[in-house]
Design an enzyme around this catalytic site. Structure first.
Site, short mmCIF file in Angstrom:
data_model
loop_
_atom_site.label_atom_id
_atom_site.label_comp_id
_atom_site.label_asym_id
_atom_site.label_seq_id
_atom_site.Cartn_x
_atom_site.Cartn_y
_atom_site.Cartn_z
N GLY A 11 34.42 47.95 57.89
CA GLY A 11 34.08 46.65 58.50
C GLY A 11 32.97 46.84 59.52
O GLY A 11 33.03 47.77 60.33
N ARG A 21 20.12 52.89 66.19
CA ARG A 21 18.85 53.02 66.93
C ARG A 21 18.82 54.29 67.78
O ARG A 21 17.82 55.02 67.82
CB ARG A 21 18.69 51.77 67.80
CG ARG A 21 17.48 51.76 68.71
CD ARG A 21 17.48 50.43 69.46
NE ARG A 21 16.40 50.33 70.42
CZ ARG A 21 16.50 50.70 71.68
NH1 ARG A 21 17.63 51.24 72.13
NH2 ARG A 21 15.49 50.53 72.51
N ARG A 72 33.15 49.25 51.75
CA ARG A 72 34.38 50.05 51.69
C ARG A 72 34.35 50.68 50.31
O ARG A 72 34.65 50.03 49.32
CB ARG A 72 35.61 49.15 51.85
CG ARG A 72 35.66 48.39 53.18
CD ARG A 72 37.00 47.72 53.36
NE ARG A 72 36.98 46.72 54.42
CZ ARG A 72 37.08 46.99 55.71
NH1 ARG A 72 37.20 48.22 56.11
NH2 ARG A 72 37.07 46.01 56.60
N ASP A 103 38.67 54.21 61.32
CA ASP A 103 39.54 55.33 60.93
C ASP A 103 39.26 55.84 59.51
O ASP A 103 39.05 57.04 59.31
CB ASP A 103 40.99 54.85 61.08
CG ASP A 103 41.96 55.97 60.83
OD1 ASP A 103 42.04 56.86 61.67
OD2 ASP A 103 42.63 55.95 59.78
N THR A 125 34.25 50.04 65.15
CA THR A 125 35.23 49.08 64.63
C THR A 125 35.64 48.15 65.76
O THR A 125 35.76 48.58 66.90
CB THR A 125 36.49 49.77 64.06
OG1 THR A 125 37.51 48.78 63.86
CG2 THR A 125 37.06 50.84 64.98
N ASP A 127 38.52 46.95 65.97
CA ASP A 127 39.99 47.02 66.10
C ASP A 127 40.50 47.82 67.30
O ASP A 127 41.65 47.66 67.71
CB ASP A 127 40.60 47.62 64.82
CG ASP A 127 40.35 46.76 63.60
OD1 ASP A 127 40.02 45.58 63.77
OD2 ASP A 127 40.46 47.27 62.47
N ASP A 129 41.40 50.88 67.35
CA ASP A 129 42.62 51.54 66.87
C ASP A 129 42.45 53.04 66.68
O ASP A 129 43.21 53.67 65.95
CB ASP A 129 43.08 50.90 65.55
CG ASP A 129 42.02 50.96 64.46
OD1 ASP A 129 40.86 51.34 64.76
OD2 ASP A 129 42.33 50.62 63.31
N ARG A 171 43.80 44.54 62.51
CA ARG A 171 44.59 45.31 61.54
C ARG A 171 45.97 45.59 62.13
O ARG A 171 46.66 44.65 62.50
CB ARG A 171 43.86 46.59 61.18
CG ARG A 171 44.08 47.06 59.78
CD ARG A 171 43.24 48.28 59.47
NE ARG A 171 41.88 47.93 59.12
CZ ARG A 171 41.50 47.58 57.90
NH1 ARG A 171 42.34 47.56 56.92
NH2 ARG A 171 40.25 47.26 57.63
N ARG A 211 57.40 22.34 83.21
CA ARG A 211 56.63 22.46 84.47
C ARG A 211 55.40 21.56 84.43
O ARG A 211 54.61 21.54 85.36
CB ARG A 211 56.12 23.91 84.64
CG ARG A 211 57.15 24.92 85.06
CD ARG A 211 56.47 26.14 85.70
NE ARG A 211 55.33 26.65 84.96
CZ ARG A 211 55.40 27.56 83.97
NH1 ARG A 211 56.57 28.05 83.62
NH2 ARG A 211 54.32 27.97 83.36
N LYS A 213 53.00 21.69 81.94
CA LYS A 213 51.86 22.33 81.29
C LYS A 213 51.40 21.52 80.09
O LYS A 213 52.24 21.07 79.29
CB LYS A 213 52.28 23.72 80.80
CG LYS A 213 51.53 24.78 81.50
CD LYS A 213 51.83 26.13 81.04
CE LYS A 213 50.51 26.85 81.22
NZ LYS A 213 50.49 28.15 80.73
N ARG A 253 33.93 39.16 64.38
CA ARG A 253 33.35 40.44 63.98
C ARG A 253 31.82 40.42 64.04
O ARG A 253 31.19 41.47 64.05
CB ARG A 253 33.81 40.80 62.56
CG ARG A 253 33.91 42.29 62.37
CD ARG A 253 34.72 42.67 61.18
NE ARG A 253 34.01 42.48 59.94
CZ ARG A 253 34.54 42.72 58.73
NH1 ARG A 253 35.80 43.13 58.64
NH2 ARG A 253 33.86 42.53 57.64
O1 F6P Z 1 38.67 46.81 60.53
C1 F6P Z 1 37.97 45.67 60.92
C2 F6P Z 1 38.58 44.44 60.32
O2 F6P Z 1 37.81 43.33 60.73
C3 F6P Z 1 40.06 44.23 60.59
O3 F6P Z 1 40.27 43.68 61.87
C4 F6P Z 1 40.44 43.33 59.46
O4 F6P Z 1 41.82 43.45 59.16
C5 F6P Z 1 39.61 43.85 58.32
O5 F6P Z 1 38.52 44.51 58.89
C6 F6P Z 1 39.09 42.80 57.36
O6 F6P Z 1 38.45 43.46 56.33
P1 F6P Z 1 37.50 42.80 55.24
O7 F6P Z 1 36.12 42.78 55.80
O8 F6P Z 1 37.58 43.72 54.08
O9 F6P Z 1 38.02 41.43 54.99
#
Ligand code: F6P
Length: 319
Positions: A11, A21, A72, A103, A125, A127, A129, A171, A211, A213, A253
């Site tokens: 992604g 760059r 991918r 990852d 990424t 994420d 993660d 993710r 309250r 809200k 993204r």
């Molecule tokens: O890993 C980045 C990410 O945007 C995740 O947050 C999300 O689950 C996934 O890629 C979506 O992937 P795709 O671009 O294959 O829909």
């Protein structure tokens, strides 16, 4: 080391261009030849590879996405595809590779390492993660994008007195939800690392309504077991509050990277060049505090990071 390749994979994330760059200009500054590989490992397999110059990376530091494009690659997972990728590295006489991705992409780099190719992994990424680094390239931008969306949703949610489940990416990692939720003042933040307690969610919404809200924002990370639609149905059923679902999706993204992402990506990209010049083997480059750090690639990918309980607790106290 004189000839190096650079690719982005998986992604895309805002700041990847700043990293490219830095690799290209940092490499050229150090008299290297830099080869840009298109569409990640797919382009490596098919030989979609071009030499890059200073001008190849002009006017990109502010752009989201990746000028090298990304993919991918399933073919890279096959023995034939992997072999072709290695052949291309040999054909182009590429002595080292910079892989910018998450990852799965860095694990692809590790496979190449085991076949004898030095690889520098940069954490690209949204994420956040990867355990070996405090932050990944793109995370900050995506949190800020989510934050701006939450602000807009809050306006309309208050006007109508509605609850809104805002689904963010990540993710299996809850960091985008945690950071955007805490800084956006969300009532409830649901992350994959913590099981959903629907009673607690509803109790909080009812207490907030009592309250006075006007709005209720529930941030749900996409990896949470209960779907956003089911969550909204349950909230509506149990509290009587009209509940909408907003899935932020790819909006978070894309977009121009924040200063923080650009700076981090530039520093990491240049560190990759320095490490390749020093023949340092394969390393994963990250950030700890404000320091750019690097670890053995294999060791880095084995690291585990627990989610930050203190942020969850704080969000809970302040909401
Ligand atoms: O890993 C980045 C990410 O945007 C995740 O947050 C999300 O689950 C996934 O890629 C979506 O992937 P795709 O671009 O294959 O829909």
């Amino acid at each position: 080391m004189k000839r190096i390749g650079v690719l982005t994979s998986g992604g895309d994330s805002p700041g990847m261009n700043a990293a490219i760059r830095a690799v290209v200009r940092g490499g050229l500054y150090n008299k290297m030849e830099i080869y840009g590989i298109k569409r990640g490992y797919e382009g490596l397999i098919s030989g979609d590879i071009d030499e890059m110059q200073i001008s190849s990376v002009s006017d990109i530091i502010q752009r989201g996405g990746t000028v090298l494009r990304t993919a991918r690659s399933e073919r890279f997972q096959t023995p034939e595809g992997f072999k072709r990728a290695l052949d291309m590295i040999e054909n182009f006489e590429i002595e080292g590779l910079v892989v910018i991705g998450g990852d799965g992409s860095l694990r692809g780099g590790l496979d190449l390492t085991k076949a004898g190719v030095p690889v520098m992994g940069l954490p690209g990424t949204i994420d956040n993660d990867l355990a070996y680094t405090d932050f990944t390239i793109g995370f900050d931008t995506s949190v800020n994008t989510a934050l701006s969306a939450i602000g807009n949703i809050r306006d309309t949610s208050s006007s109508h007195g509605r609850a809104t489940v805002v689904e963010v990416m990540g993710r299996n990692c809850g960091d985008i939800a945690l950071y955007a939720g805490l800084s956006g003042g969300a009532e409830t933040i649901l992350i994959p690392e913590v099981p959903v307690d629907i009673n607690a969610v509803c109790r909080k919404l009812i207490q907030g309504r009592n309250r006075g809200k006007l709005h209720s924002i529930i941030i749900r990370a996409e990896g949470v077991a209960m779907s956003s639609a089911d969550l909204a149905d349950m909230i509506e059923e149990r509290t009587g509050m009209e509940t909408k679902v907003v899935v932020l999706g790819y909006i978070q993204r894309g977009g121009s990277p924040t200063a923080r992402d650009r700076l981090m990506a530039s520093r990491m990209g240049y560190r990759a060049v320095e490490l390749l010049l020093a023949d340092s083997g394969s390393r994963a480059i990250g950030i700890r505090g404000s320091e750019i750090v690097d670890y053995d690639l294999e060791e880095a990918l084995k690291m585990k990071r627990p989610h930050d309980e203190s942020i969850i607790d704080l969000a809970e106290i302040l909401s």
